[in-house]
Enzyme design. Structure first.
Site, PDB file in Angstrom:
ATOM      1  N   GLY A  17     -18.509  88.059   5.312  1.00 21.76           N
ATOM      2  CA  GLY A  17     -18.364  87.605   6.703  1.00 21.76           C
ATOM      3  C   GLY A  17     -18.041  88.763   7.640  1.00 21.76           C
TER       4      GLY A  17
ATOM      5  N   TYR B 134     -25.199  80.425 -10.359  1.00 17.87           N
ATOM      6  CA  TYR B 134     -24.852  80.001  -8.994  1.00 17.87           C
ATOM      7  C   TYR B 134     -25.106  78.497  -8.835  1.00 17.87           C
ATOM      8  CZ  TYR B 134     -25.495  79.218  -3.975  1.00 17.87           C
ATOM      9  OH  TYR B 134     -25.437  78.702  -2.705  1.00 17.87           O
TER      10      TYR B 134
ATOM     11  N   ILE C  71     -42.776  90.985  -2.022  1.00 19.72           N
ATOM     12  CA  ILE C  71     -42.955  89.592  -2.468  1.00 19.72           C
ATOM     13  C   ILE C  71     -42.824  89.570  -3.991  1.00 19.72           C
ATOM     14  CG2 ILE C  71     -44.638  87.726  -2.745  1.00 19.72           C
ATOM     15  CD1 ILE C  71     -45.420  88.011   0.076  1.00 19.72           C
TER      16      ILE C  71
END
Ligand SMILES: NC(=O)c1ccc[n+]([C@@H]2O[C@H](COP(=O)([O-])OP(=O)(O)OC[C@H]3O[C@@H](n4cnc5c(N)ncnc54)[C@H](O)[C@@H]3O)[C@@H](O)[C@H]2O)c1
Length: 338
Positions: free
Chosen positions: A66, A170, A229
């Site tokens: 943050g 995750y 990509i």
């Protein structure tokens, strides 16, 4: 009178709020809201809406990702890790009505390399907060879960009842946290709303973390570098603009108690299509660099949010091209100011 009923009574006014162009009109009951991760990408947009709606807002953030400069002066800031034992003092002192829990380790790759750290931040961090919510009688915890809980899905729109089979630690940490949240409600009466966000993009997103492909593409293009990509680029995502996500999160304050919602656009855009759209918005020709597909990456993800529309009255209001144009303007302004 049950706990849920009492909650609705003290917080009934916002039910009648008029919502126009993603802005909640002022005039709601002031409720004290603690936002973990409020200095992050999504958190900063959630805090903006809370303050706009005149809620008393307390941010807890350790600034691991943050930024201090996104914290508005009207919000109270507590610089702290959610795992610190001092968190109890924050709950004891502030006695928040609602906790919006956004703080997390958000990088899929980090979770695969370091599952202990991921579980410590995401699972144990959530359990610690749930304990405080129980002790200090928080009226609702709103949890930022993820489409990563589903793992690989069919190439179609999926609803909340789709089987959960995460492909990364995750995703597993979000899934496990969801289970703890539901059991805390059953065993200790901590009300919740779980929001499974799709892939989010918009101003202030960093280049790390879940769903950051748009931020990475814009940053690369603006410095004249070729974006990468992974895989053949035909993997699809359901991209949702961050202001829509912030609004859904706010709407969950007084609706959808003890429910789980997909918060997505029910759209599918391949990474190749995304890059073509970005090239057109930025008026550049792009030849991407091809790399092998990454571990833990999902092939298709598209969330059906009909339930959120029915229970929360939420649906996204930004289409991809509008959101991408706004995001491009944001990154361009930053580059020009440097
Ligand atoms: N961005 C997406 O596409 C997406 C999709 C699905 C779910 N989510 C979830 O939404 C939430 C917010 O994600 P984001 O994209 O804004 O990420 P972010 O990294 O920008 O925000 C996370 C915030 O939490 C703070 N933080 C992290 N660990 C902390 C800790 N232990 N104690 C205190 N503060 C801590 C960080 O400093 C940061 O301000 C996360 O829970 C994430 O898993 C994000």
């Amino acid at each position: 009178m049950g706990k849920g009923t009492w909650f609705i009574l003290i917080y009934q006014k916002p039910f009648n709020k008029e919502i126009k162009n993603n802005e909640i009109q002022k005039g709601g009951v002031i409720v004290k809201i603690l936002v973990t991760g409020g200095a992050g990408f999504i958190g900063s947009h959630v805090v903006e809406l809370l303050l706009q709606d005149e809620h008393e807002t307390i941010i807890v953030d350790n600034f691991s990702t943050g930024k201090k400069d996104v914290v508005p002066s009207q919000a109270k800031l507590v610089e702290m890790d959610i795992n610190s034992p001092k968190m109890e003092k924050v709950f004891a002192l502030e006695k928040p009505d609602v906790v919006i829990h956004l703080a997390a380790q958000v990088d899929v790759g980090t979770s695969i390399q370091n599952p202990v750290y991921d579980a410590d931040q995401n699972i144990l961090g959530t359990i610690r907060l749930l304990n405080y919510c129980k002790k200090y009688k928080v009226k609702k915890i709103i949890f930022s879960s993820s489409c990563a809980v589903y793992g690989e899905t069919e190439d179609s729109s999926i609803s909340e009842s789709y089987p959960l089979k995460p492909l990364s630690f995750y995703g597993l940490s979000k899934y496990t946290s969801e289970m703890y949240i539901q059991l805390f409600k059953d065993l200790h009466e901590v009300p919740f709303t779980i929001l499974r966000y799709a892939n989010i993009y918009g101003p202030r997103q960093s280049s790390e973390g879940e769903g950051s492909v748009i931020s990475i593409f814009f940053r690369k293009i603006l410095v004249g570098e070729a974006p990468v990509i992974y895989g053949n680029g035909e993997q699809t995502r359901d991209f949702v603009y961050v202001k829509d996500i912030a609004l859904a999160t706010l709407m969950a304050i007084n609706k959808g108690t003890n429910e789980i919602f997909n918060i997505g656009g029910n759209t599918k855009t391949s990474i190749n299509e995304l890059l073509a759209n970005i090239a057109s918005i930025a008026s550049v020709q792009i030849t991407p660099i091809s790399m092998p597909a990454r571990e833990g990456d999902i092939q298709h993800s598209r969330l059906n949010s009909t339930k959120a529309e029915t229970f929360l009255g939420w649906q996204p209001s930004y289409d991809l091209l509008t959101g991408l144009s706004d995001t491009f303007n944001y990154y361009e302004a930053i580059m020009q100011s440097k």
